[in-house]
Motif scaffolding. Structure first.
Motif, PDB file in Angstrom:
ATOM      1  N   UNK A  21     118.759 -47.618  43.701  1.00 33.41           N
ATOM      2  CA  UNK A  21     117.532 -48.297  43.281  1.00 33.41           C
ATOM      3  C   UNK A  21     116.630 -48.556  44.478  1.00 33.41           C
ATOM      4  N   UNK A  22     115.335 -48.255  44.314  1.00 32.08           N
ATOM      5  CA  UNK A  22     114.361 -48.502  45.369  1.00 32.08           C
ATOM      6  C   UNK A  22     114.080 -47.314  46.271  1.00 32.08           C
ATOM      7  N   UNK A  23     114.911 -46.287  46.204  1.00 30.00           N
ATOM      8  CA  UNK A  23     114.706 -45.113  47.045  1.00 30.00           C
ATOM      9  C   UNK A  23     113.593 -44.228  46.493  1.00 30.00           C
ATOM     10  N   UNK A  24     112.928 -43.500  47.401  1.00 28.83           N
ATOM     11  CA  UNK A  24     111.919 -42.521  47.004  1.00 28.83           C
ATOM     12  C   UNK A  24     112.604 -41.173  46.828  1.00 28.83           C
ATOM     13  N   UNK A  25     112.305 -40.529  45.720  1.00 30.00           N
ATOM     14  CA  UNK A  25     112.933 -39.248  45.384  1.00 30.00           C
ATOM     15  C   UNK A  25     111.859 -38.227  45.046  1.00 30.00           C
ATOM     16  N   UNK A  26     112.051 -36.986  45.523  1.00 30.39           N
ATOM     17  CA  UNK A  26     111.149 -35.905  45.139  1.00 30.39           C
ATOM     18  C   UNK A  26     111.949 -34.784  44.508  1.00 30.39           C
ATOM     19  N   UNK A  27     111.492 -34.345  43.350  1.00 30.58           N
ATOM     20  CA  UNK A  27     112.085 -33.181  42.685  1.00 30.58           C
ATOM     21  C   UNK A  27     111.094 -32.029  42.784  1.00 30.58           C
ATOM     22  N   UNK A  28     111.614 -30.865  43.148  1.00 29.31           N
ATOM     23  CA  UNK A  28     110.747 -29.718  43.363  1.00 29.31           C
ATOM     24  C   UNK A  28     110.911 -28.677  42.258  1.00 29.31           C
ATOM     25  N   UNK A  29     109.805 -28.035  41.930  1.00 30.82           N
ATOM     26  CA  UNK A  29     109.835 -26.946  40.953  1.00 30.82           C
ATOM     27  C   UNK A  29     109.028 -25.785  41.514  1.00 30.82           C
ATOM     28  N   UNK A  30     109.604 -24.595  41.460  1.00 30.75           N
ATOM     29  CA  UNK A  30     108.905 -23.397  41.902  1.00 30.75           C
ATOM     30  C   UNK A  30     109.008 -22.318  40.830  1.00 30.75           C
ATOM     31  N   UNK A  31     107.960 -21.514  40.703  1.00 32.37           N
ATOM     32  CA  UNK A  31     107.979 -20.449  39.696  1.00 32.37           C
ATOM     33  C   UNK A  31     107.385 -19.159  40.262  1.00 32.37           C
ATOM     34  N   UNK A  32     107.950 -18.055  39.815  1.00 36.43           N
ATOM     35  CA  UNK A  32     107.470 -16.734  40.229  1.00 36.43           C
ATOM     36  C   UNK A  32     106.825 -15.993  39.064  1.00 36.43           C
ATOM     37  N   UNK A  33     106.531 -16.708  37.992  1.00 36.36           N
ATOM     38  CA  UNK A  33     105.976 -16.070  36.794  1.00 36.36           C
ATOM     39  C   UNK A  33     104.454 -15.906  36.882  1.00 36.36           C
ATOM     40  N   UNK A  34     103.822 -16.553  37.843  1.00 31.39           N
ATOM     41  CA  UNK A  34     102.378 -16.454  37.963  1.00 31.39           C
ATOM     42  C   UNK A  34     101.627 -17.250  36.907  1.00 31.39           C
ATOM     43  N   UNK A  35     102.305 -18.219  36.282  1.00 29.70           N
ATOM     44  CA  UNK A  35     101.669 -19.028  35.243  1.00 29.70           C
ATOM     45  C   UNK A  35     100.819 -20.131  35.858  1.00 29.70           C
ATOM     46  N   UNK A  36      99.688 -20.429  35.188  1.00 29.11           N
ATOM     47  CA  UNK A  36      98.823 -21.502  35.677  1.00 29.11           C
ATOM     48  C   UNK A  36      99.334 -22.882  35.273  1.00 29.11           C
ATOM     49  N   UNK A  37      99.946 -22.971  34.105  1.00 26.48           N
ATOM     50  CA  UNK A  37     100.319 -24.275  33.560  1.00 26.48           C
ATOM     51  C   UNK A  37     101.751 -24.642  33.926  1.00 26.48           C
ATOM     52  N   UNK A  38     101.917 -25.870  34.389  1.00 30.99           N
ATOM     53  CA  UNK A  38     103.250 -26.378  34.726  1.00 30.99           C
ATOM     54  C   UNK A  38     103.409 -27.791  34.184  1.00 30.99           C
TER      55      UNK A  38
END
Lengths: 111, 110
Positions: free
Chosen positions: A15-32
């Motif tokens: 509790x209280x920690x900062x967390x970052x989740x990453x997402x990467x795509x190779x589909x060339x889509x504009x919408x995420x």
């Protein structure tokens, strides 16, 4: 290689920690999109982006922030994690209003 | 408000047919999707309906009635690997956001 990837796949934090989740795509889509999934509640939309620098709130954006600095990457941050943010998080991409393609998910546990 | 209802759990026998229903009330309608999700895995696309009627794709079919706010997913010749959750989702609203139901967990028994 998978078209939509998420890192990390599993994370346990306090509790209280900062967390970052990453997402990467190779589909060339504009919408995420970022969703969270809780038992019995289904998938709920946190934030979505239709283009670089475009950010829109979903139904449960409180306590979260996102960044879309490049077409292929969409990051989700929890500035100060709390236990009720324990959930399975999915990133997804799409072209216009067609089917969404989901990443493998990140299982986050906040103690 | 926005509401999507589907049964929580269903069971069926291998080789049989099962129908999973979905009813919805949303602000705007731009299409209905069905996704399959195996435990601990990502949802995968099964079908999309935007006009009334039946869409068939192999062992899976999906039906839509917009006037009734109703859809169903029909699975034929059930196999053990069809044991999964089936998610109904409606594309609604000005920004065409997907609203998901809670999912139906289907167990296929020998």
């Amino acid at each position: 290689d998978a078209d939509v990837t998420q890192t990390p796949r599993n994370r346990i934090t306090k509790t209280g920690k900062r967390i970052m989740l990453e997402c990467s795509q190779t589909k060339g889509h504009d919408r995420m999109y970022w969703y969270r999934q809780d038992p019995g509640l289904g998938l709920r939309l946190i934030y979505y982006s239709f283009d670089v620098k475009d950010i829109n709130k979903g139904e449960i954006s409180d306590g979260y922030s996102v960044s879309r600095q490049a077409q292929a990457k969409f990051s989700l941050s929890l500035e100060s994690a709390i236990p009720n943010q324990t959930a399975l998080y999915f990133c997804a991409t799409s072209v216009d209003n067609l089917e969404q393609f989901f990443g493998p998910g990140t299982r986050l546990t906040v103690l | 408000g926005q509401n999507i209802d589907q049964p929580t759990e269903m069971t069926a026998t291998e080789g049989a047919i099962v129908q999973i229903n979905c009813t919805y009330q949303t602000s705007g309608f731009n299409g209905l999707f069905w996704y399959q999700q195996h435990a601990g895995e990502a949802p995968t696309f099964l079908s999309y309906n935007v006009l009334d009627g039946l869409e068939e794709k192999g062992r899976f079919s999906s039906f839509l009635s917009r006037s009734k706010g109703y859809s169903y997913l029909l699975l034929k010749e059930l196999q053990m690997k069809d044991s999964a959750s089936y998610l109904c989702a409606v594309l609604s609203g000005g920004y065409n956001k997907l609203i998901f139901g809670a999912g139906t967990r289907l167990a296929v028994h020998p």
